[in-house]
Design a protein around this motif. Structure first.
Motif, mmCIF file in Angstrom:
data_model
loop_
_atom_site.group_PDB
_atom_site.id
_atom_site.type_symbol
_atom_site.label_atom_id
_atom_site.label_comp_id
_atom_site.label_asym_id
_atom_site.label_seq_id
_atom_site.Cartn_x
_atom_site.Cartn_y
_atom_site.Cartn_z
ATOM 1 N N PRO A 198 0.813 -1.278 0.091
ATOM 2 C CA PRO A 198 0.075 -0.019 0.067
ATOM 3 C C PRO A 198 0.870 1.297 0.005
ATOM 4 C CG PRO A 198 -0.801 -1.518 1.696
ATOM 5 C CD PRO A 198 0.708 -1.985 1.262
ATOM 6 N N GLN A 199 0.625 1.825 -0.791
ATOM 7 C CA GLN A 199 1.464 3.277 -1.182
ATOM 8 C C GLN A 199 0.649 4.382 -1.941
ATOM 9 O OE1 GLN A 199 4.087 4.509 0.238
ATOM 10 N NE2 GLN A 199 4.588 6.185 -0.823
ATOM 11 N N TYR A 200 0.701 5.466 -1.536
ATOM 12 C CA TYR A 200 0.153 6.560 -2.313
ATOM 13 C C TYR A 200 1.256 7.076 -3.117
ATOM 14 C CZ TYR A 200 -1.607 11.079 -3.441
ATOM 15 O OH TYR A 200 -1.985 12.244 -4.436
ATOM 16 N N ILE A 201 1.118 7.377 -4.330
ATOM 17 C CA ILE A 201 2.046 7.805 -5.192
ATOM 18 C C ILE A 201 1.884 9.135 -5.524
ATOM 19 C CG2 ILE A 201 3.665 7.352 -7.146
ATOM 20 C CD1 ILE A 201 3.317 4.633 -7.077
ATOM 21 N N PRO A 202 2.311 10.254 -5.190
ATOM 22 C CA PRO A 202 1.800 11.438 -5.712
ATOM 23 C C PRO A 202 2.068 11.931 -7.076
ATOM 24 C CG PRO A 202 3.603 11.877 -4.313
ATOM 25 C CD PRO A 202 3.356 10.445 -4.164
ATOM 26 N N SER A 203 1.211 12.713 -7.752
ATOM 27 C CA SER A 203 1.531 13.171 -8.999
ATOM 28 C C SER A 203 2.960 13.780 -9.303
ATOM 29 C CB SER A 203 0.419 14.033 -9.550
ATOM 30 O OG SER A 203 0.612 14.571 -10.980
ATOM 31 N N GLY A 204 3.594 13.160 -10.238
ATOM 32 C CA GLY A 204 4.846 13.806 -10.355
ATOM 33 C C GLY A 204 5.978 13.220 -9.255
ATOM 34 N N TYR A 205 5.676 12.199 -8.783
ATOM 35 C CA TYR A 205 6.595 11.489 -7.689
ATOM 36 C C TYR A 205 8.070 11.531 -8.083
ATOM 37 C CZ TYR A 205 7.009 7.307 -10.401
ATOM 38 O OH TYR A 205 6.976 6.249 -11.621
ATOM 39 N N THR A 206 8.837 11.732 -7.238
ATOM 40 C CA THR A 206 10.171 11.848 -7.275
ATOM 41 C C THR A 206 10.904 10.548 -7.004
ATOM 42 O OG1 THR A 206 10.674 12.473 -4.801
ATOM 43 C CG2 THR A 206 10.180 14.216 -6.156
ATOM 44 N N PRO A 207 12.047 10.495 -7.536
ATOM 45 C CA PRO A 207 12.816 9.392 -7.309
ATOM 46 C C PRO A 207 13.113 8.915 -6.003
ATOM 47 C CG PRO A 207 13.707 10.570 -9.045
ATOM 48 C CD PRO A 207 12.832 11.414 -8.278
ATOM 49 N N ASN A 208 13.014 7.627 -5.514
ATOM 50 C CA ASN A 208 13.163 7.208 -4.166
ATOM 51 C C ASN A 208 11.893 7.102 -3.544
ATOM 52 O OD1 ASN A 208 15.681 6.201 -4.574
ATOM 53 N ND2 ASN A 208 16.634 8.272 -3.634
ATOM 54 N N THR A 209 10.639 7.492 -4.283
ATOM 55 C CA THR A 209 9.360 7.506 -3.420
ATOM 56 C C THR A 209 9.135 5.884 -2.880
ATOM 57 O OG1 THR A 209 8.766 9.336 -4.532
ATOM 58 C CG2 THR A 209 7.176 7.762 -3.505
ATOM 59 N N PHE A 210 9.880 5.170 -3.956
ATOM 60 C CA PHE A 210 9.811 3.562 -3.635
ATOM 61 C C PHE A 210 11.025 3.087 -4.584
ATOM 62 C CE2 PHE A 210 6.974 4.363 -7.151
ATOM 63 C CZ PHE A 210 7.655 3.749 -8.282
ATOM 64 N N GLY A 211 11.346 1.825 -3.967
ATOM 65 C CA GLY A 211 12.133 1.061 -4.700
ATOM 66 C C GLY A 211 12.484 -0.315 -4.236
ATOM 67 N N GLY A 212 13.175 -1.104 -4.849
ATOM 68 C CA GLY A 212 13.530 -2.396 -4.423
ATOM 69 C C GLY A 212 14.902 -2.933 -4.689
ATOM 70 N N ILE A 213 15.307 -4.257 -4.319
ATOM 71 C CA ILE A 213 16.498 -4.845 -4.616
ATOM 72 C C ILE A 213 16.275 -6.166 -3.838
ATOM 73 C CG2 ILE A 213 17.965 -3.820 -2.742
ATOM 74 C CD1 ILE A 213 20.066 -4.159 -4.820
ATOM 75 N N GLY A 214 16.853 -7.250 -4.841
ATOM 76 C CA GLY A 214 16.688 -8.441 -4.199
ATOM 77 C C GLY A 214 15.235 -8.801 -3.577
ATOM 78 N N LYS A 215 15.528 -9.110 -2.035
ATOM 79 C CA LYS A 215 14.300 -9.376 -1.399
ATOM 80 C C LYS A 215 13.473 -8.451 -0.774
ATOM 81 C CE LYS A 215 16.332 -13.968 -0.613
ATOM 82 N NZ LYS A 215 15.462 -14.884 -1.447
ATOM 83 N N TRP A 216 13.953 -6.888 -0.892
ATOM 84 C CA TRP A 216 13.487 -6.007 -0.179
ATOM 85 C C TRP A 216 12.823 -5.077 -1.149
ATOM 86 C CZ3 TRP A 216 13.193 -7.035 4.584
ATOM 87 C CH2 TRP A 216 14.152 -8.179 5.331
ATOM 88 N N VAL A 217 11.901 -4.471 -0.591
ATOM 89 C CA VAL A 217 11.369 -3.122 -1.270
ATOM 90 C C VAL A 217 11.210 -1.905 -0.244
ATOM 91 C CG1 VAL A 217 10.108 -4.392 -2.997
ATOM 92 C CG2 VAL A 217 9.094 -3.747 -0.985
#
Length: 946
Positions: free
Chosen positions: A546-565
């Motif tokens: 669950p995550q609200y993504i605002p309009s024109g979201y900036t980098p690093n608002t979310f991300g993931g690698i391997g087993k993690w987000v």
């Protein structure tokens, strides 16, 4: 009966002997044969050449000769005429120098002589060249005969490799002719002219294309290249309107620089100085050429005297960290490769993103270029975006591996230049991929094209979405590309095999981004409540976050690698197992997050947390980030790079300082370089430089060893004319120190409260008078601070300019609205003596003030424009009107010349012309220090005699 006849012979007078006398009745014997003698030859020594006929060697002899013989036998191909004795023929084999005995004989005897014969190989042909060293051919169009010129004899011609289909080389004449029947890329063909003695070769460039319209334009991003011996230039990649298969340049480029004839790229490292010159570049194809096009102006000077290595000359925007190498680049495009262990600079250069040497395109029907992408570093490879392509370097020492011209850096059907390709460096550094409207192209680090795939990889064919790419080891991953908006296309490298994942729900789910290692990706719906969905690279949904993504979201608002987000919003960082809604770690009061490799960092009000995401369990370490400088506010932390959670760096970008994060554990922070050059000032034989690391260095420019240093981060420095007094304000405006130089001791110190910070100051050339603007008050005092000579509250000016002796002060004032009235108030010992129209630039001496004039220049404009300048006496009398450009500040050099830091040039006050201009790339203004101009250039403080 037998009769006896008696014949009586009478001896007549005159007859004598048994052989003579009486009548000749035809029965007498011939005279005896005499043996020949005196045999000789016209050529007693013959120097013959194999396969070349010799000049006939004719004998001379006395007497009759019945036959001629020779011993030993003559060299192969030479013959002796047994009747005439003439030696002739064409030798067919080499023969060492040998003596030959010739015998001329008859029945009565013989005579002999000796000659010497040598048969050598022929002299090899030399100086082979062709009337057309380059052939731009078109299919089904006959070429003009290409005729050779050669010195010496040729028995045969050959070419390697074979000429393009339809073209032929005459083995006897060497002429290249014919009608090409198939396409052939530009390639070099070596023609060899031979004889038995050797050969000569010449290279010919030949390309075969379809008959193309002649190109119409060429533009170079760097219209002016100023460099010095030993300094590698940024490759200058031309954009073209129309296809160009070959480039040429005249005159020859400076030694060490070269132009690629197939791409037009100018690159290299100059090896000798060269005066400024304009170079003419011409582009060709099978349909013709564009004619002469003025290319870049190039100047190569001798290396400068380097006083101080700074680091990046502007605010750092990019950091990369891999394999014990740190890479930094600032917003001007200047980059540095650092050795992590020692902090030494291994290589540096300019990506051509800004500065005086770089211009956008301005030729007919050609659009402006976009700025290059940010650089990337992984494995042993660095990829640096430059206008029109990518420069690829080794991360071990920074040496150039290749310069790859972007496949999209050509004209579109309307003749408009396009630089819309994106590119990616593979996450293991093994390849570089370009994606654009013309297709997908993959290159090795050394510049070899190993994969090309047609299709619109710039803009999706099926929607308005742009594709997103990830260059993974051995494969390029494409979302929202030609394969569709709802799936992932995976293209193998170098094989080019395409596989497409099963579709995710493209009607309600939109691709939002890749995992940083490319092993997964995110999508989201477009209607509240917003849900972030997590997928594996094969297109299998792992779960939702669950995550609200605002309009024109900036980098690093979310991300993931391997087993993690992770998600970041409302100042909270939450980390989840991939596909789970149960958070494993939550950090609050986070002002900014950073991600590099398997490391995530969060800057909060209490700590800087570095989190390791490489394992199945999370580990986090908190650090206290110290200010990198003395007496200055902590700059904004922007770039972050990490090789692991224990090896990471972060930049105090506004200071140009890079901090080694691992050093924080030892309690002794370590920094890379000296930071930005914040201020430079000069006096008689001395210069001082304030750096972003929090040190002021002062030098005699004739000596590259500093005289001393002061621990203060200063935004402004001023030296007295004799260089013995230094005034330095702190960058945060809380203090101003007056130092005695060269001892570096503080003579006077001023401090300022938060409610009245120092916003500006001026030191007189004599070093005796100080002007300060503190809060809303302007004061002029001795350097000791008392007594006050002049005090004005509220301050009518943001600047105060002191004459060299400190008795005169000029203040710029502005009144009015859209078109203000600009005046200069001049004070003598605290009393106003004149008002001058304009804006004061600086004092030339105690009796002359340079003032700029401004006005509304037709046609009507919405601001005041510079209209010229004048030199005034302190009482407001015009003393001269030099034709100078608009100057912001000056430093007197002589009674007739001034130095303008903003232009980094010296001007004559009589003619207005420059008497010295900067031969190097300058990042900021400098100062006069004795016979030197001291200024910053490409991350170095240098001294140049004027």
């Amino acid at each position: 009966m037998n009769a006896v006849v008696v014949i009586v012979f009478l001896l007549l007078p005159g007859m004598q002997g048994c052989g003579g006398g009486g009548r000749d009745n035809g029965n007498s014997n011939p005279p005896p044969l005499i043996a020949p003698s005196g045999l000789s030859y016209s050529q007693p020594a013959i120097a013959a050449t194999m396969n070349h006929a010799v000049t006939a060697d004719v004998p001379t002899v006395t007497g009759t000769v019945d036959s001629y013989t020779v011993a030993p036998a003559l060299p192969a191909g030479l013959f002796l005429n047994s009747s005439t004795g003439i030696i002739s023929g064409t030798p067919t084999a080499i023969s060492a120098k040998t003596s030959y005995t010739l015998t001329a004989a008859n029945a009565s005897g013989s005579t002999t002589t000796t000659i010497q014969i040598t048969v050598s190989l022929p002299t090899p042909p030399t100086d082979l060249s062709y009337s057309q060293p380059t052939i731009d051919a078109a299919t089904n169009v006959p070429i003009a005969n290409d005729i050779p010129s050669v010195s010496g004899d040729v028995t045969s011609y050959a070419v390697n490799p074979a000429l393009p289909a339809g073209l032929n080389l005459s083995s006897t004449t060497g002429v290249i002719s014919g009608t090409p029947t198939a396409l052939a890329p530009l390639a070099s063909y070596t023609v060899t002219a031979s004889n038995a003695g050797g050969s000569a070769s010449a290279a010919i460039l030949i390309s075969v294309t379809v008959l193309l319209p002649a190109p119409t334009a060429i533009a170079y991003p760097q219209t002016m290249i100023s460099t010095y011996v030993g300094q590698e230039i940024t490759p200058d990649i031309p954009g073209t309107a129309g296809t160009i298969t070959r480039f040429s340049v005249t005159p020859a480029l400076p030694p060490g620089l070269n132009m690629d004839s197939s791409t037009g790229v100018i690159s290299g490292t100059p090896t000798a100085a060269a005066a400024q010159a304009v170079y003419v570049v011409t582009g060709y194809n099978s349909g013709g050429s564009i004619g002469a096009v003025v290319g870049p102006t190039i100047t190569v000077t001798q290396p400068p005297t380097i006083l101080l290595q700074l680091g990046n000359p502007f605010q750092i925007t990019t950091l990369r960290f891999a394999n014990s190498r740190v890479f930094s680049q600032d917003y001007s495009g200047f980059w540095i490769l650092w050795d992590y262990e020692s902090g030494a600079i291994l290589a540096s250069g300019d990506a051509g993103m800004g500065g005086a040497n770089v211009a956008h395109f301005s030729i007919p029907s050609v659009s402006t270029s976009t700025l290059p992408q940010a650089p990337a570093m992984s494995g042993g490879t660095i990829a640096i975006g430059i206008p029109g392509g990518v420069q690829v370097r080794s991360s071990s020492d920074g040496h150039v591996l290749s310069t790859i011209v972007s496949p999209g850096f050509q004209s579109d059907p309307n003749g408009i230049l396009s630089d819309n390709d994106s590119w990616q460096l593979a996450s293991d550094g093994s390849y570089i991929s370009f994606e654009g409207q013309s297709g997908l192209f993959v290159y090795t680090p050394v510049g070899n094209l190993v994969l090309s795939r047609t299709g619109d990889y710039h803009d999706s064919l099926n929607s308005n979405l742009h594709p997103s790419f990830f260059a993974a080891p051995g494969q390029v991953q494409v979302a929202d590309g030609p394969a569709g908006d709802s799936n992932i296309e995976i293209i193998s490298v170098p094989g080019g095999v395409s596989t497409v994942s099963k579709a995710y729900d493209g009607q309600s789910q939109f691709f939002q981004g890749w995992f940083t290692d490319g092993t997964g990706f995110f999508t989201s719906n477009n209607e509240p409540p917003i849900t972030l969905s997590v997928y594996s690279i094969s297109g299998v949904q792992l779960g939702n976050v669950p995550q609200y993504i605002p309009s024109g979201y900036t980098p690093n608002t979310f991300g993931g690698i391997g087993k993690w987000v992770w998600t970041y919003g409302t100042n909270t960082l939450s980390i989840y197992p991939a596909g789970s809604t149960a958070s494993a770690l939550v950090i609050t009061n986070v002002g900014r997050i950073f991600n590099a490799g398997t490391t995530l960092a969060a800057s909060s009000s209490s700590a800087f947390s570095v989190i390791d995401l490489s394992d199945t369990t999370l580990s986090s370490t908190n650090y206290t980030i110290p200010p990198p400088i003395n007496n200055a506010e902590t700059p904004t932390l922007i770039p972050f790079a990490a090789a692991s959670n224990t090896e990471w760096v972060i930049a105090f970008a506004s200071q140009g300082v890079i901090l080694d994060g691992a050093s924080l554990s030892s309690g002794s922070p370590r920094f890379f370089g000296n930071g930005l050059g914040l201020s430079i000032t000069g006096g008689a034989g001395r210069a001082a430089i304030a750096t972003g690391l929090g040190k002021i260095f002062y030098f005699d420019p004739a000596d590259t060893t500093p005289e001393g240093s002061i621990g203060l981060t200063s935004g402004r420095l001023e030296l007295s004319t004799d260089g013995s007094v230094l005034a330095a304000s702190s960058q945060d405006g809380t203090l101003l120190n007056i130092y005695s130089i060269p001892s570096g001791t503080v003579s006077y110190a001023f401090s300022y409260p938060a409610t009245g910070l120092l916003s500006g100051f001026t030191l007189s050339g004599s070093g005796t008078t100080l002007g300060q603007i503190q809060g809303s008050t302007l004061e002029v005092t001795p350097v000791s601070g008392t007594p006050v000579i002049l005090s004005l509250t509220p301050s009518p000016s943001t600047t105060v300019l002191l004459s060299p002796d400190g008795t005169l002060a000029a203040m710029n004032r502005s009144t009015g609205g859209l078109y203000p009235t600009l005046t200069v108030a001049v004070y003598l010992n605290g009393q106003q003596i004149s008002t001058i129209s304009g804006t004061a630039v600086g004092w030339i001496d105690n009796g002359r003030l340079l003032v700029n004039s401004y006005g509304l220049v037709p046609p009507i404009v919405m601001r005041l424009s510079y209209t010229g300048c004048a030199i005034y006496s302190p009482t407001g009398t015009v003393l001269g009107t030099p034709p100078l450009p608009e100057l912001g500040s000056i430093q007197p050099v002589t009674s007739d010349t001034i130095y303008a830091p903003g232009w980094n040039a010296i001007y004559s006050l009589t003619t207005g012309k420059t008497t010295w201009t900067n031969p190097y790339s300058a990042g900021s203004g400098g100062a006069i220090a004795g016979p030197y101009v001291v200024f910053e250039s490409e991350g170095r403080v240098i001294a140049v005699k004027y």
